[in-house]
Design a protein around this motif. Structure first.
Motif, PDB file in Angstrom:
ATOM      1  N   UNK A 153     -35.336  25.472  -2.845  1.00  0.00           N
ATOM      2  CA  UNK A 153     -36.375  25.063  -1.907  1.00  0.00           C
ATOM      3  C   UNK A 153     -35.994  23.748  -1.244  1.00  0.00           C
ATOM      4  N   UNK A 154     -36.806  23.376  -0.245  1.00  0.00           N
ATOM      5  CA  UNK A 154     -36.623  22.099   0.435  1.00  0.00           C
ATOM      6  C   UNK A 154     -36.760  20.937  -0.540  1.00  0.00           C
ATOM      7  N   UNK A 155     -37.658  21.088  -1.522  1.00  0.00           N
ATOM      8  CA  UNK A 155     -37.887  20.011  -2.470  1.00  0.00           C
ATOM      9  C   UNK A 155     -36.639  19.702  -3.299  1.00  0.00           C
ATOM     10  N   UNK A 156     -35.851  20.729  -3.605  1.00  0.00           N
ATOM     11  CA  UNK A 156     -34.628  20.513  -4.365  1.00  0.00           C
ATOM     12  C   UNK A 156     -33.636  19.663  -3.575  1.00  0.00           C
ATOM     13  N   UNK A 157     -33.486  19.955  -2.287  1.00  0.00           N
ATOM     14  CA  UNK A 157     -32.590  19.172  -1.436  1.00  0.00           C
ATOM     15  C   UNK A 157     -33.108  17.750  -1.293  1.00  0.00           C
TER      16      UNK A 157
END
Length: 293
Positions: A153-157
């Motif tokens: 997800x975006x949160x991981x990046x």
């Protein structure tokens, strides 16, 4: 009248003698803006031309087949086509948004952490070496944990970009505060600057060159972390520069792969130029550069 004229001329001659005469001579020899721009540009253009020449020589040597290592004559037309495509602009918008949001959060976290550690001996003893250890840790090593916590997800990046950049910003703040002369601190305290005002009006301006250097290094870590993240965390619904690089590798589209790599390199050069301009402006304001630089 003649004697008065001679006296006035003598006074003018004395007035522009010594260092004043040197300053006036320097102003008279000040190069034009176009000349300054050329002096700043031609070394970069020469380096680019030399890199392209080396690239072409390697292609001519036959070290790799043309499908594996195409030459500039094949890549540059593909680069022009790529830049004009909708995929480029949509991917660039996604990557730029991730970079901007992640770097802004890293700057905020790094500034707060750096100021807190610099102002507290207990925090310095507890976290000083930990910040350096986090800075030296490869960003890609955070991705297994990030994927476990946030999935693909975006949160991981975002998580990895912030962890990659914030320690560099914090270290820049620490080094800047540490090298503020004690005499400057005492002068600020004597004129009534204490607590937050001491940091705002005395310490922060004095530490600004080191802080800018930390921001520049933090951006480099954020950009590297983001590219690694977009290669590993491919979100099908959102194209990005890193995802397009991964697709080109999977499809063995070497021309497009090198075109995307050139795009990433140019983005890095533009960011370096922006930080370099900020650094020169600060040094010029402090009198460390003359007006010709």
């Amino acid at each position: 009248m003649a004697s008065d004229t001679l006296v006035s001329k003598g006074e003018k001659t004395d007035a522009i003698s010594g260092l004043d005469a040197l300053e006036i001579a320097g102003r008279e020899k000040e190069p034009s803006r176009a000349r300054k721009l050329w002096f700043q540009t031609w070394p970069k253009l020469t380096a680019i031309a030399l890199a392209i020449l080396i690239w072409q020589v390697v292609v001519w040597s036959g070290w790799k087949d043309s499908w594996a290592l195409p030459g500039p004559a094949i890549v540059f037309p593909d680069l022009w086509e790529y830049v004009r495509s909708e995929a480029f602009w949509s991917g660039l918008a996604t990557t730029a948004r991730r970079a901007g949001v992640g770097f802004a959060a890293a700057v905020a976290a790094g500034l707060i952490l750096g100021l807190a550690v610099a102002s507290s001996k207990i925090l310095r003893a507890a976290l000083g070496s930990m910040i350096t250890a986090l800075q030296t840790m490869p960003s890609i090593a955070w991705f297994p944990l990030a994927i476990l916590l946030f999935q693909l997800s975006e949160q991981a990046i975002f998580f990895v970009v912030v962890l990659g950049a914030a320690p560099s910003v914090a270290n820049g703040v620490l080094h800047g505060v540490d090298y503020v002369p004690p005499l400057l601190r005492r002068a600020g305290i004597n004129i009534g600057a204490r607590g937050f005002n001491l940091y705002r009006y005395v310490i922060a301006p004095a530490a600004l060159p080191a802080i800018v250097a930390g921001l520049k290094q933090g951006w480099a870590f954020a950009w590297r972390s983001l590219m690694a993240g977009e290669l590993l965390v491919v979100i099908a619904s959102k194209t990005s520069i890193g995802a397009q690089l991964q697709y080109s590798r999977e499809l063995s589209d070497t021309e497009r792969l090198i075109s995307i790599m050139i795009t990433i390199l140019v983005a890095g050069l533009l960011a370096d130029a922006a930080f370099g301009a900020a650094d020169r402006a600060i040094r010029r304001r402090w009198g460390l550069l003359d007006r010709n630089n």
